[in-house]
Design a protein around this motif. Structure first.
Motif, PDB file in Angstrom:
ATOM      1  N   GLN A  87       0.832  -1.192   0.000  1.00 12.55           N
ATOM      2  CA  GLN A  87       0.000   0.000   0.000  1.00 12.55           C
ATOM      3  C   GLN A  87       0.878   1.258   0.000  1.00 12.55           C
ATOM      4  O   GLN A  87       1.782   1.384   0.815  1.00 12.55           O
ATOM      5  N   ASN A  88       0.586   2.146  -0.909  1.00 13.31           N
ATOM      6  CA  ASN A  88       1.356   3.380  -1.070  1.00 13.31           C
ATOM      7  C   ASN A  88       0.609   4.517  -0.379  1.00 13.31           C
ATOM      8  O   ASN A  88      -0.458   4.936  -0.831  1.00 13.31           O
ATOM      9  N   LYS A  89       1.167   4.994   0.737  1.00 12.74           N
ATOM     10  CA  LYS A  89       0.500   6.050   1.507  1.00 12.74           C
ATOM     11  C   LYS A  89       1.487   7.172   1.839  1.00 12.74           C
ATOM     12  O   LYS A  89       2.695   6.964   1.889  1.00 12.74           O
ATOM     13  N   ASN A  90       0.925   8.341   2.083  1.00 13.74           N
ATOM     14  CA  ASN A  90       1.708   9.480   2.577  1.00 13.74           C
ATOM     15  C   ASN A  90       2.903   9.808   1.679  1.00 13.74           C
ATOM     16  O   ASN A  90       4.037   9.865   2.124  1.00 13.74           O
ATOM     17  N   TRP A  91       2.605  10.022   0.382  1.00 14.92           N
ATOM     18  CA  TRP A  91       3.629  10.496  -0.550  1.00 14.92           C
ATOM     19  C   TRP A  91       4.803   9.538  -0.719  1.00 14.92           C
ATOM     20  O   TRP A  91       5.939   9.950  -0.897  1.00 14.92           O
ATOM     21  N   SER A  92       4.525   8.269  -0.689  1.00 15.71           N
ATOM     22  CA  SER A  92       5.565   7.295  -1.012  1.00 15.71           C
ATOM     23  C   SER A  92       5.754   7.243  -2.522  1.00 15.71           C
ATOM     24  O   SER A  92       4.894   7.669  -3.290  1.00 15.71           O
ATOM     25  N   GLU A  93       6.895   6.705  -2.934  1.00 16.94           N
ATOM     26  CA  GLU A  93       7.207   6.611  -4.359  1.00 16.94           C
ATOM     27  C   GLU A  93       7.685   5.205  -4.687  1.00 16.94           C
ATOM     28  O   GLU A  93       8.616   4.692  -4.058  1.00 16.94           O
ATOM     29  N   PHE A  94       7.038   4.567  -5.674  1.00 15.64           N
ATOM     30  CA  PHE A  94       7.417   3.234  -6.113  1.00 15.64           C
ATOM     31  C   PHE A  94       7.952   3.325  -7.539  1.00 15.64           C
ATOM     32  O   PHE A  94       7.327   3.938  -8.405  1.00 15.64           O
ATOM     33  N   LYS A  95       9.109   2.703  -7.782  1.00 19.80           N
ATOM     34  CA  LYS A  95       9.662   2.598  -9.125  1.00 19.80           C
ATOM     35  C   LYS A  95       9.990   1.133  -9.387  1.00 19.80           C
ATOM     36  O   LYS A  95      10.878   0.570  -8.756  1.00 19.80           O
ATOM     37  N   ILE A  96       9.244   0.528 -10.311  1.00 21.75           N
ATOM     38  CA  ILE A  96       9.409  -0.884 -10.617  1.00 21.75           C
ATOM     39  C   ILE A  96       9.915  -1.010 -12.043  1.00 21.75           C
ATOM     40  O   ILE A  96       9.237  -0.619 -13.001  1.00 21.75           O
ATOM     41  N   ASP A  97      11.114  -1.533 -12.206  1.00 27.49           N
ATOM     42  CA  ASP A  97      11.727  -1.676 -13.527  1.00 27.49           C
ATOM     43  C   ASP A  97      12.310  -3.082 -13.631  1.00 27.49           C
ATOM     44  O   ASP A  97      13.484  -3.312 -13.337  1.00 27.49           O
ATOM     45  N   THR A  98      11.467  -4.031 -14.026  1.00 27.17           N
ATOM     46  CA  THR A  98      11.885  -5.426 -14.076  1.00 27.17           C
ATOM     47  C   THR A  98      11.666  -5.995 -15.469  1.00 27.17           C
ATOM     48  O   THR A  98      10.914  -5.450 -16.277  1.00 27.17           O
TER      49      THR A  98
END
Length: 218
Positions: free
Chosen positions: A166-177
């Motif tokens: 779960q992405n909360k409070n201005w988190s950043e996900f970068k998925i490069d697979t």
């Protein structure tokens, strides 16, 4: 208020808790992915709390009566063989739980990844390099609770990564697979990220990870 004769509707928190428990079964190799998806669909589509109780009864103890047999996927037994090596040969570990506050957790080189790992990060760094690791099961689950943390996970080519965090409070996900290969191990990332960064990248085992990539995740 619940009317007499009516089953209360399950809350989102109850649905999330049951999905998390089912995800853990997948990570332990006790539930296949197709059955898991069928169950999750029921969890989030049903308006009856009794359906959630039926799933819990069947997969976590007891014999359910509330759900019709044709609606319930078959119970999965643990597979006879565990393990899907990515490299190395080490003894099977137990599930692990690690915590770090303003520190760092790093796993690189030849190490054995448990089927289920739990990480609790508070202003900490998590660096997991799976390129020369050995998977203890075909499905590996990382359950991460991160607050103001930096997370980097490196996988070898062909490994499928399923980010359910779960992405909360201005988190950043970068998925490069890379594209998943047939019968490749599967990495499932669950948990909650608050004000944190998650980077998942693919690199070959013989491809070095530079200093700045280790610090910033590539």
């Amino acid at each position: 208020m619940n009317l007499p004769g009516h089953t209360p509707q399950p809350s989102d928190a109850e649905r999330e808790a049951l999905q998390a428990d089912l995800t853990r079964l997948v990570g332990q190799g006790r539930l296949d992915l197709d059955t898991y998806q069928e169950l999750v669909d029921i969890v989030w589509s049903t308006a009856q709390a009794s359906d959630l109780n039926a799933i819990r009864g069947r997969y976590f103890g007891g014999v359910p009566q509330q759900m019709p047999p044709q609606q319930m996927p078959p119970r999965q037994m643990p597979p006879q063989q565990q393990g899907f090596p990515m490299g190395g040969h080490l003894p099977t570990p137990q599930n692990v739980e690690e915590k770090s506050t303003m520190g760092a957790i790093r796993r690189t080189g030849q190490w054995l990844v448990p089927a289920y790992s739990k990480y609790r990060l508070n202003g900490a760094d998590l660096h997991l390099d799976l390129r020369r690791a050995t998977a203890a099961a075909p499905v590996i689950t990382f359950d991460i609770t991160a607050s103001m943390a930096s997370m980097t996970i490196i996988v070898p080519p062909g490994v499928f990564v399923d980010v359910q965090m779960q992405n909360k409070n201005w988190s950043e996900f970068k998925i490069d697979t890379s594209a998943p290969a047939p019968n490749a191990p599967r990495v499932v990332i669950t948990g909650i990220s608050r004000g944190s960064t998650l980077r998942v990248i693919t690199k070959s085992p013989d491809e070095p990870v530079g200093f700045w990539e280790q610090i910033f995740g590539g």
